[in-house]
Write a protein that holds these residues in place. Structure first.
Motif, mmCIF file in Angstrom:
data_model
loop_
_atom_site.group_PDB
_atom_site.id
_atom_site.type_symbol
_atom_site.label_atom_id
_atom_site.label_comp_id
_atom_site.label_asym_id
_atom_site.label_seq_id
_atom_site.Cartn_x
_atom_site.Cartn_y
_atom_site.Cartn_z
ATOM 1 N N ILE A 13 -2.487 -17.303 2.848
ATOM 2 C CA ILE A 13 -2.977 -15.933 2.689
ATOM 3 C C ILE A 13 -2.691 -15.476 1.255
ATOM 4 O O ILE A 13 -1.541 -15.566 0.798
ATOM 5 C CB ILE A 13 -2.279 -14.978 3.678
ATOM 6 C CG1 ILE A 13 -2.409 -15.507 5.111
ATOM 7 C CG2 ILE A 13 -2.861 -13.574 3.552
ATOM 8 C CD1 ILE A 13 -3.837 -15.640 5.610
ATOM 9 N N PRO A 14 -3.689 -14.994 0.523
ATOM 10 C CA PRO A 14 -3.464 -14.577 -0.867
ATOM 11 C C PRO A 14 -2.557 -13.356 -0.942
ATOM 12 O O PRO A 14 -2.588 -12.487 -0.068
ATOM 13 C CB PRO A 14 -4.877 -14.256 -1.366
ATOM 14 C CG PRO A 14 -5.634 -13.889 -0.131
ATOM 15 C CD PRO A 14 -5.078 -14.762 0.953
ATOM 16 N N SER A 15 -1.750 -13.304 -1.996
ATOM 17 C CA SER A 15 -0.910 -12.135 -2.234
ATOM 18 C C SER A 15 -1.680 -11.123 -3.086
ATOM 19 O O SER A 15 -2.451 -11.496 -3.966
ATOM 20 C CB SER A 15 0.370 -12.564 -2.968
ATOM 21 O OG SER A 15 1.166 -11.442 -3.279
ATOM 22 N N GLY A 16 -1.487 -9.839 -2.791
ATOM 23 C CA GLY A 16 -2.089 -8.805 -3.611
ATOM 24 C C GLY A 16 -3.545 -8.514 -3.318
ATOM 25 O O GLY A 16 -4.237 -7.910 -4.151
ATOM 26 N N LYS A 105 2.408 -9.611 2.969
ATOM 27 C CA LYS A 105 1.462 -10.308 2.082
ATOM 28 C C LYS A 105 1.240 -9.530 0.787
ATOM 29 O O LYS A 105 0.339 -9.843 -0.002
ATOM 30 C CB LYS A 105 0.121 -10.529 2.796
ATOM 31 C CG LYS A 105 0.248 -11.325 4.091
ATOM 32 C CD LYS A 105 0.937 -12.653 3.882
ATOM 33 C CE LYS A 105 1.171 -13.370 5.203
ATOM 34 N NZ LYS A 105 1.960 -14.627 5.026
ATOM 35 N N ASN A 106 2.029 -8.466 0.602
ATOM 36 C CA ASN A 106 1.965 -7.681 -0.631
ATOM 37 C C ASN A 106 0.549 -7.180 -0.900
ATOM 38 O O ASN A 106 0.045 -7.263 -2.035
ATOM 39 C CB ASN A 106 2.455 -8.538 -1.815
ATOM 40 C CG ASN A 106 2.695 -7.722 -3.058
ATOM 41 O OD1 ASN A 106 3.091 -6.555 -2.987
ATOM 42 N ND2 ASN A 106 2.452 -8.322 -4.222
ATOM 43 N N ARG A 169 5.712 3.209 5.027
ATOM 44 C CA ARG A 169 6.153 1.997 4.346
ATOM 45 C C ARG A 169 5.754 1.984 2.870
ATOM 46 O O ARG A 169 5.879 0.975 2.194
ATOM 47 C CB ARG A 169 5.560 0.769 5.050
ATOM 48 C CG ARG A 169 5.930 0.656 6.514
ATOM 49 C CD ARG A 169 7.398 0.268 6.692
ATOM 50 N NE ARG A 169 7.564 -1.166 6.521
ATOM 51 C CZ ARG A 169 8.575 -1.724 5.851
ATOM 52 N NH1 ARG A 169 9.466 -0.942 5.253
ATOM 53 N NH2 ARG A 169 8.672 -3.036 5.760
ATOM 54 N N SER A 170 5.225 3.117 2.378
ATOM 55 C CA SER A 170 4.824 3.252 0.971
ATOM 56 C C SER A 170 3.801 2.190 0.564
ATOM 57 O O SER A 170 3.862 1.639 -0.545
ATOM 58 C CB SER A 170 6.060 3.179 0.060
ATOM 59 O OG SER A 170 6.958 4.229 0.346
ATOM 60 N N ILE A 171 2.871 1.906 1.459
ATOM 61 C CA ILE A 171 1.771 0.985 1.163
ATOM 62 C C ILE A 171 0.550 1.828 0.780
ATOM 63 O O ILE A 171 0.142 2.702 1.559
ATOM 64 C CB ILE A 171 1.427 0.108 2.381
ATOM 65 C CG1 ILE A 171 2.639 -0.729 2.788
ATOM 66 C CG2 ILE A 171 0.227 -0.786 2.086
ATOM 67 C CD1 ILE A 171 2.440 -1.483 4.093
ATOM 68 N N PRO A 172 -0.047 1.610 -0.385
ATOM 69 C CA PRO A 172 -1.245 2.369 -0.737
ATOM 70 C C PRO A 172 -2.337 2.171 0.319
ATOM 71 O O PRO A 172 -2.642 1.026 0.698
ATOM 72 C CB PRO A 172 -1.662 1.759 -2.088
ATOM 73 C CG PRO A 172 -0.401 1.169 -2.637
ATOM 74 C CD PRO A 172 0.353 0.659 -1.447
#
Length: 247
Positions: A13-16, A105-106, A169-172
Motif C-alpha cells: 500500500i503506498p504511503s501518502g 498508511k500515512n 486523529r488529526s487526519i486531513p
C-alpha cells in the motif's frame, strides 16, 4: 470479546496517498462515484476487509468471488468501495478501523463522498455539492477552491463517522456531499461530487458515462439501495433534516 476487523493487503500500500471513501448512503452517491473512479482510472484491487461484522456474502464479478468491501488504488490514490449495505450495528467500529488503517498508511487526505437528501431532488437539474472538513485549514481549502461549505446541520452514517474520527486523529479530511434522492440511486449526484473532487484535488475523471448510463445504473443498484435504506433508517438518517439546537 470484540469481533476482529482485518485489512487483508494483496499488494504493498503506498504511503501518502489520497483516500476516497465510497460507502452506501443516500442515493448511493459515494458508491457510484468510487466505482466510476476505479473504472475510469483502471485502478487495481490492493486490499479487502474481512470481518464477521459484515453479512456472510461475497460479490461475484466475472464468476469469481470477492469481498464486499475492497480498496483499489495506484501509487497516489486509494479508493474504497462497499458493494453491500453497512450494518448499523457495526458501522462505528468499521469506520473507526478504516480511519486507523488510513492513519497507519500515512494518507495525505481522506475524502468520504456521499449525499444530502433533498425532498425536491426531481426538480433539481444540477445538484449542488457541499463540503465539510476535519479542521479549519481544510475549511479554508474548500473555500479557496470554491466549494460551498455546509456550515450548520447534521451528518449521519459512515461518512459522518469518518469525518469525526479523522478530526479526532488529526487526519486531513473533507467530505463532498451532493444534493441527492433519498431512496433512489443518483448517478448525476455522483458526477457532481466528482467534478468538485477535481477542483479540490486535481483528480479528474470523465463523468459522461454516469449520465449516459444513468437508468442502467439505477436498475443495477436498486437492491443495494433498498438494503442501504433499511440500515440508514436504523442509523436515524432522517435526523439530517433537523436543525442543530446549539446557537
Amino acid at each position: 470479546m470484540a469481533v476482529p476487523i482485518n485489512f487483508v493487503e494483496k499488494s504493498p500500500i503506498p504511503s501518502g496517498a489520497t483516500m476516497l471513501c465510497g460507502f452506501p448512503d443516500v442515493g448511493l452517491v459515494g458508491v457510484l462515484a468510487s466505482s466510476h473512479v476505479i473504472s475510469e482510472l483502471n485502478l487495481v484491487e490492493m486490499a479487502y476487509v474481512d470481518s464477521d461484522l459484515l453479512p456472510p456474502i461475497v460479490v461475484l464479478h466475472e464468476g469469481l468471488p470477492h469481498a464486499p468491501i475492497r480498496i483499489f488504488g495506484n501509487d497516489d490514490l486509494l479508493v474504497t468501495i462497499a458493494e453491500t449495505a453497512i450494518p448499523a450495528g457495526g458501522v462505528q467500529r468499521l469506520m473507526r478501523s478504516f480511519v486507523e488503517w488510513g492513519k497507519s498508511k500515512n494518507v495525505k487526505m481522506m475524502i468520504p463522498i456521499g449525499g444530502i437528501p433533498v425532498q425536491n431532488r426531481q426538480d433539481i437539474e444540477e445538484p449542488k455539492v457541499f463540503g465539510t472538513a476535519s479542521s479549519l485549514d481544510m475549511i479554508k481549502l474548500l473555500e479557496q477552491k470554491g466549494v460551498n461549505v455546509l456550515k450548520e446541520g447534521y451528518m449521519v452514517g459512515p461518512q459522518a463517522l469518518i469525518m469525526r474520527y479523522c478530526a479526532e486523529r488529526s487526519i486531513p479530511a473533507i467530505a463532498l456531499l451532493a444534493q441527492s434522492f433519498y431512496n433512489y440511486p443518483d448517478p448525476e449526484a455522483s458526477a457532481a461530487t466528482l467534478n468538485q473532487l477535481a477542483k479540490v484535488t486535481g483528480i479528474k475523471v470523465d463523468v459522461s458515462k454516469l449520465f449516459e448510463k444513468g437508468e442502467e445504473i439505477r436498475l443495477r443498484a436498486k437492491d443495494v439501495m433498498k438494503r442501504t435504506q433499511r440500515e440508514l433508517t436504523k442509523m436515524k438518517k432522517g435526523q439530517e433534516y433537523d436543525l442543530p439546537l446549539y446557537v
